[in-house]
Design a protein around this motif. Sequence first.
Motif, PDB file in Angstrom:
ATOM      1  N   LEU A  16       7.808  17.704   4.937  1.00 21.72           N
ATOM      2  CA  LEU A  16       8.042  19.106   5.268  1.00 21.72           C
ATOM      3  C   LEU A  16       7.969  20.050   4.078  1.00 21.72           C
ATOM      4  O   LEU A  16       8.533  21.136   4.107  1.00 21.72           O
ATOM      5  CB  LEU A  16       9.406  19.240   5.962  1.00 21.72           C
ATOM      6  N   ARG A  23       1.962  18.020   0.773  1.00 24.91           N
ATOM      7  CA  ARG A  23       2.422  17.498   2.062  1.00 24.91           C
ATOM      8  C   ARG A  23       1.769  16.167   2.389  1.00 24.91           C
ATOM      9  O   ARG A  23       0.570  15.980   2.196  1.00 24.91           O
ATOM     10  CB  ARG A  23       2.108  18.484   3.186  1.00 24.91           C
ATOM     11  N   ALA A  86       3.510  17.077   9.545  1.00 22.96           N
ATOM     12  CA  ALA A  86       4.760  17.268  10.282  1.00 22.96           C
ATOM     13  C   ALA A  86       4.875  18.736  10.681  1.00 22.96           C
ATOM     14  O   ALA A  86       4.713  19.626   9.850  1.00 22.96           O
ATOM     15  CB  ALA A  86       5.944  16.847   9.427  1.00 22.96           C
ATOM     16  N   TRP A  87       5.135  18.985  11.970  1.00 19.69           N
ATOM     17  CA  TRP A  87       5.245  20.352  12.462  1.00 19.69           C
ATOM     18  C   TRP A  87       6.581  20.929  12.045  1.00 19.69           C
ATOM     19  O   TRP A  87       7.614  20.280  12.079  1.00 19.69           O
ATOM     20  CB  TRP A  87       5.138  20.370  13.986  1.00 19.69           C
ATOM     21  N   ARG A  88       6.539  22.181  11.625  1.00 17.46           N
ATOM     22  CA  ARG A  88       7.745  22.894  11.233  1.00 17.46           C
ATOM     23  C   ARG A  88       7.668  24.296  11.807  1.00 17.46           C
ATOM     24  O   ARG A  88       6.637  24.955  11.709  1.00 17.46           O
ATOM     25  CB  ARG A  88       7.824  22.938   9.711  1.00 17.46           C
ATOM     26  N   ARG A  89       8.766  24.730  12.399  1.00 21.08           N
ATOM     27  CA  ARG A  89       8.821  26.069  13.000  1.00 21.08           C
ATOM     28  C   ARG A  89       8.631  27.115  11.919  1.00 21.08           C
ATOM     29  O   ARG A  89       9.206  27.029  10.842  1.00 21.08           O
ATOM     30  CB  ARG A  89      10.173  26.271  13.670  1.00 21.08           C
ATOM     31  N   GLU A  90       7.836  28.106  12.214  1.00 18.88           N
ATOM     32  CA  GLU A  90       7.647  29.217  11.284  1.00 18.88           C
ATOM     33  C   GLU A  90       8.805  30.181  11.433  1.00 18.88           C
ATOM     34  O   GLU A  90       9.196  30.534  12.533  1.00 18.88           O
ATOM     35  CB  GLU A  90       6.332  29.945  11.581  1.00 18.88           C
TER      36      GLU A  90
END
Length: 181
Positions: A16, A23, A86-90
């Motif tokens: 992250l 990354r 890995a997806w991370r909320r903006e």
Amino acid sequence: MTAIPTITPAVRRGLLTVDPDQRLRPGTPTRAWELWLTGPNTLLEMPDLATALMAAAEHNALAADLDDGSPLQPASHALVLHHGHAWRREGAARPGAGIAVPTLCWTARCSVCGDLVEDEFIPHHDSAEAAADDAVGSREWAELPDGRLVCDRDDDAHDHARTRARTEYGPEPDANQPTFP
């Protein structure tokens, strides 16, 4: 005199991190959404973000439920990947989101078999009295005079508990009432 070492913050390098060059990319760059199951190291293609988030939540809840605390049990997590990362909320979450306040809650349990009151979910109440009232009023459980609850199961053990409660805690004999042999 001993010198105290200077403490420097650790550099985040991993799933992250903000810097795209640093990354890790465990997934497939050509797939928009994937679910990465870390235990078996499996990638599952997902049609959209919502489906991936729901599947990850279900998997993580199941993995937590199956965890017996053994240090030999492999850790398995589900992580949502976007184009392999890995997806991370903006941005920040909405105000107040993610703040858990621990509270004590009550649910009814049968004193004979130990079963909980449940249908699709286990109801939780603010007090023991509210849990007992729900079990007796909504679920047709019996509340014995000593406060114990007995579920609606129809077997010898439950029938015996109900019968014993009626005889032990029945009305006191009145001296003005005739007794019959």
